[in-house]
Write an enzyme that holds these catalytic residues in place. Structure first.
Site, PDB file in Angstrom:
ATOM      1  CE  LYS A  66      -7.020   1.199   3.873  1.00 34.97           C
ATOM      2  NZ  LYS A  66      -5.697   1.735   4.599  1.00 34.97           N
ATOM      3  CD  GLU A  85      -2.250   1.400   3.123  1.00 35.47           C
ATOM      4  OE1 GLU A  85      -1.718   0.680   4.045  1.00 35.47           O
ATOM      5  OE2 GLU A  85      -3.137   1.788   3.315  1.00 35.47           O
ATOM      6  CB  CYS A  97      -3.982  -1.440   4.514  1.00 35.01           C
ATOM      7  SG  CYS A  97      -2.977  -1.541   6.162  1.00 35.01           S
TER       8      CYS A  97
HETATM    9  N1  ING Z   1      -3.113   0.338   8.546  1.00 32.32           N
HETATM   10  C1  ING Z   1      -3.520  -0.541   9.781  1.00 32.32           C
HETATM   11  C2  ING Z   1      -4.268  -1.681   9.320  1.00 32.32           C
HETATM   12  O1  ING Z   1      -5.292  -1.811   9.302  1.00 32.32           O
HETATM   13  C3  ING Z   1      -4.348  -0.658  11.965  1.00 32.32           C
HETATM   14  C4  ING Z   1      -4.472   0.121  10.733  1.00 32.32           C
HETATM   15  C5  ING Z   1      -3.193  -1.149  12.489  1.00 32.32           C
HETATM   16  C6  ING Z   1      -5.660  -1.147  12.475  1.00 32.32           C
HETATM   17  C7  ING Z   1      -3.383  -1.917  13.496  1.00 32.32           C
HETATM   18  C8  ING Z   1      -5.750  -1.878  13.552  1.00 32.32           C
HETATM   19  C9  ING Z   1      -4.676  -2.341  14.100  1.00 32.32           C
HETATM   20  O2  ING Z   1      -3.324  -2.754   9.436  1.00 32.32           O
HETATM   21  C10 ING Z   1      -3.775   0.741   7.487  1.00 32.32           C
HETATM   22  N2  ING Z   1      -3.086   1.478   6.619  1.00 32.32           N
HETATM   23  O3  ING Z   1      -4.850   0.339   7.369  1.00 32.32           O
END
Ligand code: ING
Length: 303
Positions: free
Chosen positions: A126, A46, A171
């Protein structure tokens, strides 16, 4: 068998000051290595062209827009498209997209799929934007995807490529079971998913030690429960002081991890993915037509 050699091109940190040209040079080196390893498709993370800028609050739109691309390919990414075409390799990567549609400027967290002729054959924006939309100074770092991007309005379409059916997600999408089910119901055989996942999750720091477990749990469950090959590829390492999860991996439709990164830098992982293996799952345990009971899950498709 319908075997396709798929590579994950994991990327180490990208500094805020790194130029697009320097990043594209790294991506090209990874793509060339993947090609030497026999890859027909290379999956990048990403937001592969820039540092993960949603970690900072920026008030001025023109400062934010420095991280966005207004056309694709463009002068800085053309060399990657050209090199891939000369090697006959397809690839997918994520970037921040700024477009004007019907006179309105819109910004998305986007990924594109490029065929072996160097043509963009699919674009996904996304839909699950995590984080928050206002500056929250209590956090060690921000996660302002809800501020800087709009959610995409396209579905998890599948694209025919290299004799298989491919879908893209990005992601946070990988944490939602609906993502994989929707793809599989549309006939997908491979899900390509780039990620930038901080090791520290501000709202629940007691889960920080579970980031690796949760990453693989989601990818492996999504693969098994839907008979999909899943390719999860991260931006990793300590990027501008923020630790990002690595352990990029390729997961078989059985849920088994068949290839995984072992560094927190630029690294190519590869697997021979026999797409016919999806049938082992989709014609048996998860035969949707025979075994799934959508009429018994009325809330699942409720808006
Ligand atoms: N990053 C993270 C993801 O969903 C996150 C946000 C991190 C959510 C850790 C929950 C726990 O992997 C992105 N860019 O979505």
């Amino acid at each position: 068998t319908r075997e396709i050699i798929i590579a994950g091109a994991q990327m180490g940190p990208i500094a805020r000051v790194d130029t697009r040209e320097s990043v594209v040079a790294r991506m090209t080196t990874l793509l060339e290595k993947a090609a030497r390893m026999g890859a027909q498709l290379v999956v990048f993370p990403e937001l592969a062209l820039t540092t993960f800028f949603p970690r900072w609050f920026m008030a001025e739109q023109q400062e934010i827009d420095v991280f966005f691309e207004t056309q694709m390919p463009n002068e800085s990414t053309e060399p990657l498209f050209t090199r891939a075409r000369s090697l006959g390799v397809a690839f997918t990567f994520g970037f921040a997209e700024k477009v004007t549609e019907n006179g309105i400027v819109r910004r998305f967290n986007t990924s594109v799929l490029v065929n072996i002729q160097g043509e963009i054959v699919a674009r996904y924006r996304k839909i699950h934007l995590p984080g928050h939309s206002e500056h929250e100074p209590w956090r060690a770092f921000q996660h302002l995807e809800k501020r800087y991007f709009e959610p995409g309005e396209g579905f998890f379409e599948t694209t025919d490529l290299l004799g298989g059916h491919f879908s893209m997600a990005i992601c946070n999408d990988r944490r939602w079971p609906e993502t994989y089910r929707e793809m599989a119901l549309r006939g997908a055989e491979v899900a390509t998913i780039g990620y930038n996942t901080p090791l520290h999750y501000a709202q629940a720091p007691e889960h920080d030690h579970l980031q690796s477990f949760h990453n693989h749990l989601c990818l492996q469950a999504g693969a098994y429960q839907n008979g999909l090959w899943v390719v999860g590829v991260g931006k990793t390492g300590v990027e501008e002081g923020c630790g990002l999860l690595g352990q990029s991996c390729i997961v078989a439709p059985t849920g088994e991890i068949v290839s995984m990164a072992s560094t927190t830098g630029d690294e190519v992982i590869v697997a021979a993915c026999d797409l016919d293996r999806c049938a082992e799952i989709r014609e048996n345990i998860f035969n949707f037509a025979k075994n799934r009971r959508p009429e018994m899950y009325p809330l699942l498709s409720a808006v």
